[in-house]
Design an enzyme around this catalytic site. Structure first.
Site, PDB file in Angstrom:
ATOM      1  CB  VAL A   1      -0.861   0.006   1.101  1.00  0.00           C
ATOM      2  CG1 VAL A   1      -1.889   1.302   1.248  1.00  0.00           C
ATOM      3  CG2 VAL A   1      -1.805  -1.159   1.078  1.00  0.00           C
TER       4      VAL A   1
ATOM      5  CD  GLU B   1      10.524 -16.514  23.033  1.00  0.00           C
ATOM      6  OE1 GLU B   1       9.574 -16.847  23.569  1.00  0.00           O
ATOM      7  OE2 GLU B   1      10.404 -15.594  22.262  1.00  0.00           O
TER       8      GLU B   1
END
Length: 457
Positions: A78, A173
């Protein structure tokens, strides 16, 4: 009478769940996204560290919505939103298309924020896209490969020092998985280096790791990381970075410089550039992170037909997590369906229900916070495993994810260790070329240099 036209921008949790909620509604839905897949972003770090393939966490959006007869999926970036004519303009390579709407749902998400130091992105990729994860995989594994061929101890030390910036769930993580790679997965696979000598440093400006989880879980997580070989540096701000090093300033003003080739940026987010476009077109306010300040119904003030959900929406009390996007998308979709059916949309403001937070630290170790309930260790890890599997879209993706997890968690192997030079340098090469170059490259044109700065291919 023509059916209401709903255009959704973005195929993340916000965009996908808005489209799914509108199934059966008396509307025609067009979902426009710059990627052809729905990305399960919480597991990107597993792609980056060789546990999962990108297909396991990024099923095709068309496949997910294939039974939704009122939904059309369009791949395109877009480039403009005209709130007066109620149209959006999007392009795929060189082809531009204008699509009209009666209701617009903007779920374009957020990108990585480098807090004004955008040049850091050259040396420390973020963790927001499949391309990011594949580049990081190439950087991490190639650091070990290059260290094996290095002649000097100082060069090997630099290559085997991994720095992760940001001690939120993604940073924790990533640091934990790099440590597991070095100490477990790669053990005995090299002849000139010992991977377990790798140094993993996790840096954050906060006083604890995982600040939203509270001090108790933060302390437990830090202890677990340190036991796995991660050096945790808190209260420190990264001040400089280049191809060979990282510098940070501690709370006492002391500056530390560490030689390091492989860096990961997991600190800070900023809203999609469509937020700035909406502000320009409508006058809506943006917060400091570039997110759109919507009203109580997640709409842009003065433009009730334009709603913003997910990471791009600035809503007090709603964190930038999947559940925030999912709940906002469902709320907005129900209001659109009511309006299309001639019913008065609910006047009740959007209310977010906190369903908790979770993060893995290492194999069989995680932390979970749901209200006052706090879990750690293997119980938290099993809960994390189950809930993440539940939210992965598609039966095939769940099956392949389970198989990959079985290999990685029950054994020591990693099934996705293929790396290429294209993964390693593709992003940087396209940034050098600039915008709007993919069509020219595919046509074989010689002069393909485009516009700068690059926002897309």
């Amino acid at each position: 009478m023509q059916r209401q036209r709903v255009v959704i921008i973005g195929s993340g949790f916000g965009g996908l769940f808005a489209a799914k909620e509108l199934r059966g509604a008396d509307v025609d839905v067009t979902l426009v996204s710059k990627t052809s897949h729905h990305l399960f972003q919480p597991l990107l770090y597993q792609v980056a560290t060789g546990i999962l393939s990108e297909g396991s966490i990024a099923p095709a959006t068309r496949e997910i919505l294939r039974r939704h007869r009122n939904a059309t999926v369009v791949t395109g970036l877009v480039t403009d939103i005209d709130t007066t004519a109620r149209t959006i303009t999007h392009r795929y390579h060189d082809a531009e298309t204008v699509t009209p709407y009666d209701h617009l749902v903007v779920a374009a998400g957020a990108g990585q924020s480098y807090f004004g130091n955008d040049h850091f992105a050259t040396f420390a990729p973020g963790m927001k896209t499949i391309d990011d994860a594949l580049e990081l995989r190439a950087r991490i594994f190639s650091a070990f490969e290059t260290a094996e061929a290095a002649d000097s101890s100082s060069e090997r030390e630099k290559l085997l020092t991994f720095v992760v910036v940001g001690a939120g769930p993604t940073g924790v993580e990533m640091a934990g998985q790099i440590a597991e790679l070095a100490h477990v997965t790669l053990r005995g696979q090299f002849r000139r280096i010992n991977p377990s000598t790798a140094r993993i440093i996790l840096i954050d400006g906060a006083a604890q790791v995982l600040p939203p989880f509270g001090p108790r879980l933060g302390r437990k997580t830090q202890r677990s990381l340190e036991l796995s070989g991660v050096e945790v540096v808190l209260g420190a701000i990264v001040t400089d970075m280049d191809a060979d090093s990282v510098s940070w300033r501690a709370a006492d003003g002391q500056v530390t410089r560490v030689p390091s080739v492989a860096k990961v940026w997991a600190a800070g987010v900023r809203g999609s550039e469509l937020g700035s476009l909406l502000a320009e077109r409508t006058g809506v306010a943006l917060d400091r992170s570039g997110r759109v300040e919507v009203d109580e119904h997640l709409a842009i003030p003065g433009h009730p037909e334009v709603t913003v959900v997910g990471d791009l929406a600035a809503v007090p009390g709603v964190p930038g997590v999947a559940q925030g996007a999912i709940q906002g998308a469902r709320y907005v979709a129900r209001r659109i369906a009511d309006a299309a059916a001639g019913r008065q949309p609910t006047p009740v403001p959007f209310r977010y229900t906190d369903k908790g937070s979770m993060a893995t630290i290492a194999k069989f170790s995680a932390v979970v916070k749901i209200g006052r309930l706090e879990l750690t260790g293997i119980i938290a890890w099993v809960a994390w495993l189950f809930l993440h599997l539940l939210y992965i879209a598609g039966f095939k993706s769940r099956v392949t994810t389970l198989l990959h997890w079985a290999i990685s968690f029950l054994g020591t192997g990693r099934t996705e260790r293929v790396i290429t030079n294209q993964q390693l340098v593709g992003r940087l090469a396209l940034e050098q070329l600039g915008q709007r170059v993919t069509g020219r490259l595919l046509r074989g044109e010689r002069d393909v240099r485009g516009e700068h700065p690059r926002r897309d291919a």
